[in-house]
Scaffold this motif. Structure first.
Motif, PDB file in Angstrom:
ATOM      1  N   GLY A 178       0.811  -1.212   0.000  1.00 17.79           N
ATOM      2  CA  GLY A 178       0.000   0.000   0.000  1.00 17.79           C
ATOM      3  C   GLY A 178       0.843   1.259   0.000  1.00 17.79           C
ATOM      4  N   ALA A 179       2.029   1.192   0.616  1.00 22.65           N
ATOM      5  CA  ALA A 179       2.880   2.380   0.696  1.00 22.65           C
ATOM      6  C   ALA A 179       3.537   2.666  -0.652  1.00 22.65           C
ATOM      7  N   HIS A 180       3.850   1.616  -1.389  1.00 21.97           N
ATOM      8  CA  HIS A 180       4.530   1.740  -2.683  1.00 21.97           C
ATOM      9  C   HIS A 180       4.010   0.675  -3.632  1.00 21.97           C
ATOM     10  N   ASN A 181       4.514   0.711  -4.841  1.00 15.58           N
ATOM     11  CA  ASN A 181       4.285  -0.396  -5.758  1.00 15.58           C
ATOM     12  C   ASN A 181       5.454  -0.449  -6.737  1.00 15.58           C
ATOM     13  N   ILE A 194       9.832   1.808 -11.816  1.00 16.52           N
ATOM     14  CA  ILE A 194       9.434   2.984 -11.046  1.00 16.52           C
ATOM     15  C   ILE A 194       8.400   2.584  -9.993  1.00 16.52           C
ATOM     16  N   CYS A 195       8.205   3.485  -9.021  1.00 13.17           N
ATOM     17  CA  CYS A 195       7.072   3.364  -8.102  1.00 13.17           C
ATOM     18  C   CYS A 195       5.959   4.228  -8.672  1.00 13.17           C
ATOM     19  N   GLY A 196       4.758   3.682  -8.720  1.00 16.18           N
ATOM     20  CA  GLY A 196       3.636   4.401  -9.312  1.00 16.18           C
ATOM     21  C   GLY A 196       2.730   5.068  -8.287  1.00 16.18           C
ATOM     22  N   VAL A 197       3.113   5.043  -7.014  1.00 13.54           N
ATOM     23  CA  VAL A 197       2.265   5.647  -5.974  1.00 13.54           C
ATOM     24  C   VAL A 197       2.546   7.148  -5.910  1.00 13.54           C
ATOM     25  N   ALA A 198       1.469   7.941  -5.885  1.00 11.69           N
ATOM     26  CA  ALA A 198       1.554   9.409  -5.798  1.00 11.69           C
ATOM     27  C   ALA A 198       2.670   9.911  -6.723  1.00 11.69           C
ATOM     28  N   ASP A 199       3.528  10.810  -6.219  1.00 15.21           N
ATOM     29  CA  ASP A 199       4.615  11.312  -7.069  1.00 15.21           C
ATOM     30  C   ASP A 199       5.970  10.752  -6.621  1.00 15.21           C
ATOM     31  N   HIS A 200       5.949   9.541  -6.072  1.00 15.42           N
ATOM     32  CA  HIS A 200       7.179   8.929  -5.549  1.00 15.42           C
ATOM     33  C   HIS A 200       8.272   8.803  -6.607  1.00 15.42           C
ATOM     34  N   CYS A 201       7.858   8.588  -7.855  1.00 14.35           N
ATOM     35  CA  CYS A 201       8.856   8.416  -8.909  1.00 14.35           C
ATOM     36  C   CYS A 201       9.707   9.674  -9.055  1.00 14.35           C
ATOM     37  N   PRO A 236      13.815   9.806  -5.353  1.00 13.60           N
ATOM     38  CA  PRO A 236      13.124   9.310  -6.539  1.00 13.60           C
ATOM     39  C   PRO A 236      13.110   7.778  -6.566  1.00 13.60           C
ATOM     40  N   MET A 237      11.907   7.238  -6.624  1.00  9.81           N
ATOM     41  CA  MET A 237      11.790   5.776  -6.630  1.00  9.81           C
ATOM     42  C   MET A 237      11.776   5.285  -8.078  1.00  9.81           C
ATOM     43  N   LYS A 238      12.953   5.288  -8.663  1.00 16.78           N
ATOM     44  CA  LYS A 238      13.106   4.859 -10.061  1.00 16.78           C
ATOM     45  C   LYS A 238      14.550   4.448 -10.305  1.00 16.78           C
TER      46      LYS A 238
END
Ligand SMILES: *[C@@H]1O[C@H](CO)[C@@H](O)[C@H](O)[C@H]1NC(C)=O
Ligand SMILES: [Cu+2]
Length: 168
Positions: A61-64, A103-110, A114-116
């Protein structure tokens, strides 16, 4: 007697060497998949091979996790209809060589994480190459992966095991 010892030694070698060929690579190490970490710097220090697995650990739920292409990666845009991985322990097998982007697709995490990160997957270490034992190792292979030394260690252990079998 000696041939039995040799077979046992061979079995030991196979057991020890096999796991070094396909690695399980935990993204971000013990920190896992989270905000505020430089995943590109992390990935740049690792050699990825076909057959290795990427493991993404995070609180569900926190990330994907979404696999994207190069264009989507730059834009931090997931493709329409993408089905993100959401289990919190997502395992991706690197099935083919080449450039891969995650990448992470949750909110603007990418953007903000940076979750990428992008990786280049090399051909598998144990895959089709004729007479691998007789060809000299490529200068770039092994050195950085620790494959060479661990193979040497395996043979040392096997030799020791064989020696103990014979003298027992
Ligand atoms: C990436 O995928 C998008 C669809 O989401 C497509 O329009 C684009 O051409 C692709 N880019 C590359 C470099 O494959
Ligand atoms: Cu995230």
């Amino acid at each position: 007697m000696a041939s039995k010892a040799f077979l046992i030694a061979l079995a030991i070698v196979a057991t020890i060497v096999a796991p070094t060929r396909a690695k399980e690579i935990v993204v971000g190490g013990k920190d896992g998949w989270m905000l505020g970490m430089d995943y590109q710097a992390w990935a740049d220090g690792i050699e990825f091979h076909v057959g290795d697995t990427l493991v993404f650990n995070y609180k569900p739920g926190a990330h994907n996790v979404i696999k994207v292409n190069g264009t989507e990666f730059k834009l931090c845009a997931a493709p329409l209809g993408a089905a993100p991985l959401t289990s919190g322990h997502d395992v991706i097998t690197l099935a083919a060589p080449g450039r891969k982007w995650y990448i992470c697709g949750v909110a603007d995490h990418c953007h903000t994480g940076p979750m990428k990160f992008a990786i280049t997957v090399q051909p598998g270490l144990g895959s089709p190459s004729p007479a691998p034992a007789l060809t000299p190792p490529k200068p770039d292979a092994g050195a950085a992966t620790g494959f060479g030394p661990s193979k040497t260690l395996s043979w040392l252990i096997a030799a020791l095991a064989a020696f103990m079998m014979i003298t027992a």
